[in-house]
Motif scaffolding. Structure first.
Motif, mmCIF file in Angstrom:
data_model
loop_
_atom_site.group_PDB
_atom_site.id
_atom_site.type_symbol
_atom_site.label_atom_id
_atom_site.label_comp_id
_atom_site.label_asym_id
_atom_site.label_seq_id
_atom_site.Cartn_x
_atom_site.Cartn_y
_atom_site.Cartn_z
ATOM 1 N N ASN A 99 1.832 4.172 0.729
ATOM 2 C CA ASN A 99 2.919 3.422 0.468
ATOM 3 C C ASN A 99 3.696 2.878 1.708
ATOM 4 O OD1 ASN A 99 2.413 4.634 -1.844
ATOM 5 N ND2 ASN A 99 4.455 4.284 -2.648
ATOM 6 N N THR A 100 3.830 3.180 2.978
ATOM 7 C CA THR A 100 4.034 2.806 3.971
ATOM 8 C C THR A 100 3.426 1.535 4.473
ATOM 9 O OG1 THR A 100 5.094 5.126 4.935
ATOM 10 C CG2 THR A 100 4.995 2.990 6.545
ATOM 11 N N GLY A 103 3.819 -1.200 1.717
ATOM 12 C CA GLY A 103 5.108 -1.555 1.530
ATOM 13 C C GLY A 103 5.284 -2.490 2.733
ATOM 14 N N GLU A 106 3.329 -5.928 2.161
ATOM 15 C CA GLU A 106 3.772 -6.732 0.967
ATOM 16 C C GLU A 106 4.856 -7.453 1.311
ATOM 17 O OE1 GLU A 106 3.892 -4.484 -2.568
ATOM 18 O OE2 GLU A 106 1.593 -4.582 -2.976
ATOM 19 N N VAL A 107 5.692 -7.276 2.322
ATOM 20 C CA VAL A 107 6.501 -8.034 2.818
ATOM 21 C C VAL A 107 6.366 -9.568 3.045
ATOM 22 C CG1 VAL A 107 8.571 -8.337 4.617
ATOM 23 C CG2 VAL A 107 8.062 -6.075 3.869
ATOM 24 N N ALA A 134 10.673 -3.348 2.720
ATOM 25 C CA ALA A 134 9.648 -2.389 2.374
ATOM 26 C C ALA A 134 10.179 -0.976 1.667
ATOM 27 C CB ALA A 134 8.805 -1.898 3.708
ATOM 28 N N VAL A 137 9.189 0.764 -1.712
ATOM 29 C CA VAL A 137 7.882 1.320 -1.730
ATOM 30 C C VAL A 137 7.666 2.251 -0.995
ATOM 31 C CG1 VAL A 137 5.401 0.607 -1.700
ATOM 32 C CG2 VAL A 137 6.888 -1.002 -2.091
ATOM 33 N N ILE A 138 8.380 2.657 0.121
ATOM 34 C CA ILE A 138 8.058 3.827 1.165
ATOM 35 C C ILE A 138 9.039 4.913 0.137
ATOM 36 C CG2 ILE A 138 8.774 4.640 3.258
ATOM 37 C CD1 ILE A 138 8.455 1.871 4.432
ATOM 38 N N GLN A 202 16.599 7.182 -4.533
ATOM 39 C CA GLN A 202 15.522 5.944 -4.334
ATOM 40 C C GLN A 202 16.158 4.806 -4.977
ATOM 41 O OE1 GLN A 202 11.764 6.397 -6.382
ATOM 42 N NE2 GLN A 202 11.257 4.473 -6.011
ATOM 43 N N GLY A 210 17.630 -3.107 -0.818
ATOM 44 C CA GLY A 210 16.595 -4.146 -1.511
ATOM 45 C C GLY A 210 17.275 -5.313 -2.183
#
Lengths: 213, 209
Positions: A99-100, A103, A106-107, A134, A137-138, A202, A210
């Motif tokens: 995920n890191t 994430g 995908e930025v 990110a 997602v992380i 989260q 976000g």
């Protein structure tokens, strides 16, 4: 329904010890997951081939059954706390690492480019643009890993790692339905509480960082 | 690996038993998740409730789920398969529903315009188009089931977990390893096979207008 409440009430010391073992096992494994996969993920996200290889390895590691991962430690590290923590760390690692990397990748490149055009330094871009974007997602990866670790820690009892699985294991060995059910319910509550706590965390993080400015 | 070489029959039997457990659980969970996913896909309230209930089951650790069934179902195959099925419902149902939810509206309108009835549209258009997402769910489910079935040996379900637990009790490290390595290999191979199927399905749809 077995007398679960009665059993817990008369075995508070045992419940307390195994719950504490479970919590420590899970917390140490999660911290080790974060300490390894976050730097690794950040370091690899912008690379080509190394990232592809690590992602493939993490995907394979993710398919290995939790019980298999725990008992594979037996010949290498023996029984007890250490092999349990190592196995649980390996078990939780793929979720955070993948995920890191995903994430960060995908930025939107345009957003980073725009920040660079405004004269932000690379460090500022990372801190003010890339990481906040990110983060959801992380965090989702960390939440998955935490629940997986708490869940798999139940199996640590089979390699002498203790934890709440001990109640289930000895409950079945003694065919003591109250103990068996008490252990199962406590473990389930632990996992659900972890899921809910990190889910809330989260969402609040996602709202704070976000949300579109 | 000396144990595996000296006991190929025991290893083969445990492997076969493991695959039967997973196969049985997969069939039952598909029989539940397909209708449930189709039914809830276009009912937002029902969909939320289904995700909440199956998500709760998914969060319960596998060993706990097995243990919770013992007082009611005893030991053996029945409670083991039940637990594996309960564990599988979230991912399967979600992927069936998401697969159907994400179909482009024009496709459905075109089918309606061509006079397709509700069931014919579902069977001839929607499910085939959703197949890659559904197979992705099946892939994740099978990997989970191989893993959960390993723990099922704890309540007498047999399979590769049996080698692990027996090996621990008998203090035969090689037997433990044989079970663990075989279970991991089974999970990795099933994952790869279904990944290829998923890719082929997605590619075959890419060519369509």
């Amino acid at each position: 329904m077995p007398d679960v409440i009665g059993w817990i009430w008369s075995h508070t010391a045992l419940v307390g010890r195994t719950a504490q073992e479970h919590a420590i096992l899970s917390a140490v494994a999660l911290l080790l997951v974060l300490a390894t996969s976050l730097p690794l993920g950040f370091g690899l996200a912008r690379t080509g081939r190394p990232a592809t290889l690590v992602v493939a390895a993490a995907n394979t590691l993710r398919t290995v059954p939790s019980l298999a991962l725990l008992v594979i430690m037996l010949p290498i590290l023996g029984t007890g706390f250490l092999p349990s923590v190592v196995a649980l760390t390996l078990y939780g690692l793929p979720a955070v690492l993948l995920n890191t990397i995903v994430g960060l990748r995908e930025v939107d490149a345009d957003v980073v480019e725009a920040a660079r055009g405004q004269g932000l330094s690379e460090a500022q871009i990372l801190r003010d643009v890339t990481i906040p974007l990110a983060l959801p997602v992380i965090l989702a990866g960390i939440r998955t890993a935490a629940v997986q670790i708490v869940s798999a820690a139940t199996l640590a009892v089979f390699i002498g790692g203790g934890g709440l699985g001990e109640l289930i294991s000895s409950g079945l060995a003694l065919m003591d339905m109250a103990q068996l059910t008490a252990g199962a319910l406590l473990v389930a509550l632990f996992a659900i509480a972890t899921e809910l706590t990190l889910g809330t965390l989260q969402r609040s993080f996602a709202r704070r960082f976000g949300a579109p400015a | 690996m000396a144990w595996a070489i000296e006991n190929p029959a025991a290893l083969g039997e445990a492997l076969l038993r493991h695959m039967v457990l997973v196969g049985l659980a997969l069939l039952i969970s598909l029989a539940i998740a397909l209708p449930l996913g189709i039914w809830s896909a276009r009912r937002p309230r029902a969909y939320t409730a289904v995700l909440l209930a199956t998500g709760l089951l998914y969060t319960v650790p596998a060993l706990a789920l097995f243990a919770l069934l013992v007082p009611f179902m005893g030991l053996g195959t029945a409670p083991a398969v039940t637990a594996i099925v309960l564990y599988s419902l979230l991912v399967l149902t979600r992927n069936v529903a998401v697969g159907l939810q994400t179909l482009p509206g024009e496709v459905l309108e075109a089918a309606d315009g061509m006079g397709y009835g509700r069931w014919r549209r579902l069977l001839a258009i929607e499910l085939p188009l959703a197949a890659p997402v559904i197979v992705a769910g099946v892939r994740l489910t099978v990997v989970t089931q191989v893993s959960v079935a390993t723990v099922g040996a704890f309540i007498g379900a047999g399979g590769l977990g049996d080698l692990i637990f027996q090996g621990i009790t008998q203090d035969i490290g090689e037997k433990v390893l044989a079970g663990a390595v075989a279970a991991s290999a089974l999970a990795v191979l099933a994952d790869e096979a279904l990944r290829r199927l998923e890719r082929r399905l997605a590619a075959s749809q890419g060519g369509e207008p």
